[in-house]
Design a protein around this motif. Structure first.
Motif, mmCIF file in Angstrom:
data_model
loop_
_atom_site.group_PDB
_atom_site.id
_atom_site.type_symbol
_atom_site.label_atom_id
_atom_site.label_comp_id
_atom_site.label_asym_id
_atom_site.label_seq_id
_atom_site.Cartn_x
_atom_site.Cartn_y
_atom_site.Cartn_z
ATOM 1 N N ASP A 194 0.827 -1.206 0.000
ATOM 2 C CA ASP A 194 0.000 0.000 0.000
ATOM 3 C C ASP A 194 0.865 1.261 0.000
ATOM 4 O O ASP A 194 0.544 2.249 -0.673
ATOM 5 N N VAL A 195 1.944 1.235 0.785
ATOM 6 C CA VAL A 195 2.828 2.401 0.863
ATOM 7 C C VAL A 195 3.482 2.660 -0.491
ATOM 8 O O VAL A 195 3.543 3.811 -0.954
ATOM 9 N N ARG A 196 3.953 1.631 -1.155
ATOM 10 C CA ARG A 196 4.575 1.812 -2.478
ATOM 11 C C ARG A 196 3.573 2.405 -3.469
ATOM 12 O O ARG A 196 3.916 3.279 -4.268
ATOM 13 N N PHE A 197 2.343 1.909 -3.391
ATOM 14 C CA PHE A 197 1.332 2.446 -4.291
ATOM 15 C C PHE A 197 1.050 3.911 -3.974
ATOM 16 O O PHE A 197 0.855 4.735 -4.874
ATOM 17 N N ASP A 198 1.044 4.262 -2.680
ATOM 18 C CA ASP A 198 0.755 5.635 -2.283
ATOM 19 C C ASP A 198 1.902 6.580 -2.662
ATOM 20 O O ASP A 198 1.658 7.737 -3.025
ATOM 21 N N ILE A 199 3.141 6.098 -2.579
ATOM 22 C CA ILE A 199 4.280 6.921 -2.980
ATOM 23 C C ILE A 199 4.205 7.224 -4.470
ATOM 24 O O ILE A 199 4.458 8.339 -4.914
ATOM 25 N N GLY A 200 3.858 6.233 -5.246
ATOM 26 C CA GLY A 200 3.715 6.428 -6.687
ATOM 27 C C GLY A 200 5.049 6.540 -7.388
ATOM 28 O O GLY A 200 6.093 6.100 -6.881
ATOM 29 N N GLY A 201 5.034 7.144 -8.583
ATOM 30 C CA GLY A 201 6.254 7.256 -9.369
ATOM 31 C C GLY A 201 6.596 5.947 -10.062
ATOM 32 O O GLY A 201 5.802 5.000 -10.110
ATOM 33 N N ASP A 202 7.810 5.904 -10.588
ATOM 34 C CA ASP A 202 8.279 4.701 -11.278
ATOM 35 C C ASP A 202 9.006 3.745 -10.334
ATOM 36 O O ASP A 202 9.018 2.536 -10.562
ATOM 37 N N GLU A 203 9.630 4.274 -9.305
ATOM 38 C CA GLU A 203 10.304 3.459 -8.293
ATOM 39 C C GLU A 203 10.051 4.077 -6.928
ATOM 40 O O GLU A 203 9.727 5.264 -6.815
ATOM 41 N N GLN A 204 10.180 3.258 -5.906
ATOM 42 C CA GLN A 204 9.942 3.742 -4.545
ATOM 43 C C GLN A 204 11.038 3.244 -3.610
ATOM 44 O O GLN A 204 11.561 2.139 -3.777
ATOM 45 N N ARG A 205 11.365 4.081 -2.649
ATOM 46 C CA ARG A 205 12.224 3.698 -1.536
ATOM 47 C C ARG A 205 11.460 3.966 -0.248
ATOM 48 O O ARG A 205 10.895 5.047 -0.064
ATOM 49 N N ILE A 206 11.411 2.968 0.613
ATOM 50 C CA ILE A 206 10.716 3.113 1.895
ATOM 51 C C ILE A 206 11.763 3.218 3.002
ATOM 52 O O ILE A 206 12.581 2.316 3.190
ATOM 53 N N HIS A 207 11.738 4.331 3.726
ATOM 54 C CA HIS A 207 12.676 4.527 4.831
ATOM 55 C C HIS A 207 12.101 4.048 6.162
ATOM 56 O O HIS A 207 12.815 3.439 6.967
ATOM 57 N N SER A 208 10.840 4.326 6.398
ATOM 58 C CA SER A 208 10.234 3.928 7.679
ATOM 59 C C SER A 208 8.730 3.780 7.519
ATOM 60 O O SER A 208 8.104 4.452 6.692
ATOM 61 N N ILE A 209 8.175 2.858 8.308
ATOM 62 C CA ILE A 209 6.720 2.696 8.405
ATOM 63 C C ILE A 209 6.380 2.535 9.882
ATOM 64 O O ILE A 209 6.925 1.669 10.567
ATOM 65 N N ASP A 210 5.496 3.383 10.375
ATOM 66 C CA ASP A 210 5.051 3.326 11.774
ATOM 67 C C ASP A 210 3.562 2.989 11.765
ATOM 68 O O ASP A 210 2.732 3.816 11.365
ATOM 69 N N THR A 211 3.234 1.776 12.194
ATOM 70 C CA THR A 211 1.854 1.290 12.101
ATOM 71 C C THR A 211 1.217 1.194 13.479
ATOM 72 O O THR A 211 1.808 0.652 14.415
ATOM 73 N N THR A 212 0.006 1.709 13.586
ATOM 74 C CA THR A 212 -0.813 1.564 14.785
ATOM 75 C C THR A 212 -1.911 0.541 14.492
ATOM 76 O O THR A 212 -2.619 0.654 13.486
ATOM 77 N N VAL A 213 -2.004 -0.454 15.354
ATOM 78 C CA VAL A 213 -2.995 -1.523 15.168
ATOM 79 C C VAL A 213 -4.032 -1.417 16.276
ATOM 80 O O VAL A 213 -3.686 -1.352 17.462
ATOM 81 N N ARG A 214 -5.296 -1.419 15.899
ATOM 82 C CA ARG A 214 -6.387 -1.293 16.871
ATOM 83 C C ARG A 214 -7.423 -2.395 16.649
ATOM 84 O O ARG A 214 -7.536 -2.952 15.564
ATOM 85 N N ASP A 215 -8.158 -2.656 17.716
ATOM 86 C CA ASP A 215 -9.343 -3.534 17.657
ATOM 87 C C ASP A 215 -9.016 -4.891 17.021
ATOM 88 O O ASP A 215 -9.664 -5.334 16.066
ATOM 89 N N VAL A 216 -8.030 -5.569 17.586
ATOM 90 C CA VAL A 216 -7.651 -6.890 17.076
ATOM 91 C C VAL A 216 -8.625 -7.926 17.623
ATOM 92 O O VAL A 216 -8.821 -8.043 18.839
ATOM 93 N N THR A 217 -9.236 -8.684 16.725
ATOM 94 C CA THR A 217 -10.118 -9.773 17.120
ATOM 95 C C THR A 217 -9.710 -11.039 16.365
ATOM 96 O O THR A 217 -8.937 -10.992 15.409
ATOM 97 N N PHE A 218 -10.236 -12.166 16.800
ATOM 98 C CA PHE A 218 -9.840 -13.435 16.181
ATOM 99 C C PHE A 218 -10.985 -14.427 16.236
ATOM 100 O O PHE A 218 -11.962 -14.248 16.963
ATOM 101 N N LYS A 219 -10.827 -15.491 15.462
ATOM 102 C CA LYS A 219 -11.722 -16.648 15.508
ATOM 103 C C LYS A 219 -10.875 -17.908 15.393
ATOM 104 O O LYS A 219 -9.843 -17.910 14.730
ATOM 105 N N HIS A 220 -11.349 -18.963 16.024
ATOM 106 C CA HIS A 220 -10.800 -20.303 15.806
ATOM 107 C C HIS A 220 -11.780 -21.033 14.898
ATOM 108 O O HIS A 220 -12.953 -21.210 15.249
#
Length: 370
Positions: free
Chosen positions: A283-309
């Motif tokens: 998703d980040v590469r797509f958002d950066i756009g252009g012909d090539e991308q370099r990613i230096h950092s990604i800071d992700t916040t995760v909320r409302d984690v649920t699960f099923k068995h």
């Protein structure tokens, strides 16, 4: 003094034929319970939404802190395979069996397996005949497989239908990133080639800073909760159509086995996080756009984690042929097959001989023409 509540009772289910008393089994083709002894059938209970527990998500943090309600926990008798580590649920009157994953004899453990109840399952859509045909067709497409193994598998031992445990995870994520956007451009250069001046286009990239935010809600990130089979096999059975999930009901397990999960919930979430991170990077590469991308950092916040068995249907077969063991697994929903690839020494030798003869003939023709 606070008294510890007693553990939930061990759940056992038996579906006795109303006509002869033998056991019913779930027939995937007809979608009903059938007695193999006398042929009597019984319709499955109606899917009354008010009578069945909903396939609801459970709170991941509450599970880690052992705060799930007791009604979400059950105890079952299991047999642990000493060879592959699979844990297969057994009935109250079963004390020894054969591992459906690797055909190793196993004996019931003396203890009980306490675990989170499955909330849903995908019922078997293929019966044993269809699964065996799918495996035979798969072997038939392997030219280097021994012919004897194909014949042995076609009319061999009974296959095992088993519900394999999986975790699914939902999570809401928001990510901030920094990186660079690369835009390609071309410069014309003149170079000497074979004593002549030649112009050519040289690709270059112009980089500029990039930063931004992406967000994604992940629904039903699927993680195998078993270690009994090589992961390359089970990964190869995907994709699964989870829209076919139905609330867990013991009727669907009649005549089949169910494996207890051996991958802890926390370990399953770690694998789900890896899967989510790969999607976020895309998703980040797509958002950066252009012909090539370099990613230096990604800071992700995760909320409302649920699960099923949940439980997913798999047909398994383990065959011993000329001293070697071969394992096969078939997706009980789609018929997709994975397994250990068998090789015929004679076919390999014939192929090598044919290749050598062909190479010799081509070499002879070339030499004659020269």
């Amino acid at each position: 003094m606070t008294r510890t509540p007693p553990p939930p009772p061990v759940e056992t289910h038996r579906f006795a034929c109303a006509q002869c008393g033998a056991d019913y089994r779930f027939d995937p083709v007809a979608g009903l319970l059938r007695c193999d002894h006398c042929g009597h059938t019984r319709a499955m209970p109606r899917d009354d939404a008010a009578a069945l527990p909903a396939i609801r998500e459970m709170d991941f943090r509450a599970a880690l802190d052992a705060r799930l309600p007791e009604q979400e926990i059950e105890e079952t008798r299991v047999a642990t395979c000493p060879n592959c580590g699979g844990q297969v649920e057994l009935g109250a009157d079963t004390h020894a069996a054969e591992c459906p994953f690797c055909a190793t004899p196993v004996v019931t453990d003396t203890g009980l397996h306490r675990h989170i109840k499955p909330r849903g399952l995908v019922p078997f859509a293929l019966d044993e005949r269809a699964a065996r045909q799918a495996m035979t067709d798969w072997l038939g497409r392997l030219w280097f497989a021994p012919n004897g193994l194909r014949d042995y598998a076609r009319k061999g031992r009974k296959m095992n239908g088993i519900y394999v445990p999986y975790w699914t995870f939902d999570a809401d994520t928001a990510s901030r990133y920094t990186g660079q956007r690369g835009v390609a451009y071309y410069e014309t250069r003149t170079v000497m080639r074979d004593g002549k001046q030649v112009t050519q286009q040289v690709r270059k990239v112009r980089w500029s800073p990039a930063s931004g935010r992406v967000a994604r809600f992940f629904d039903d990130v699927l993680v195998l909760a078993s270690r009994a089979l090589p992961k390359r096999f089970t990964d190869g059975l995907e994709p699964w159509d989870l829209s076919a999930l139905t609330p867990y009901r013991p009727d669907f397990l009649a005549g089949f086995r169910a494996e207890g999960y051996t991958v802890p919930l926390e370990d399953g979430y770690a694998e789900a996080t890896d899967k989510m991170n790969r999607v976020i990077r895309r998703d980040v590469r797509f958002d950066i756009g252009g012909d090539e991308q370099r990613i230096h950092s990604i800071d992700t916040t995760v909320r409302d984690v649920t699960f099923k068995h949940i439980l997913l249907p798999v047909w398994t077969a383990a065959y011993k042929y000329r001293g070697a063991s071969y394992r096969f697994v078939i997706n009980g929903q789609t018929g997709r097959v994975q397994g250990e690839r068998p090789w015929s020494v004679w076919k390999l030798a014939l192929a090598a001989l044919a290749a050598a003869l062909l190479a010799g003939a081509v070499g002879y023709i070339i030499a004659q023409n020269q």
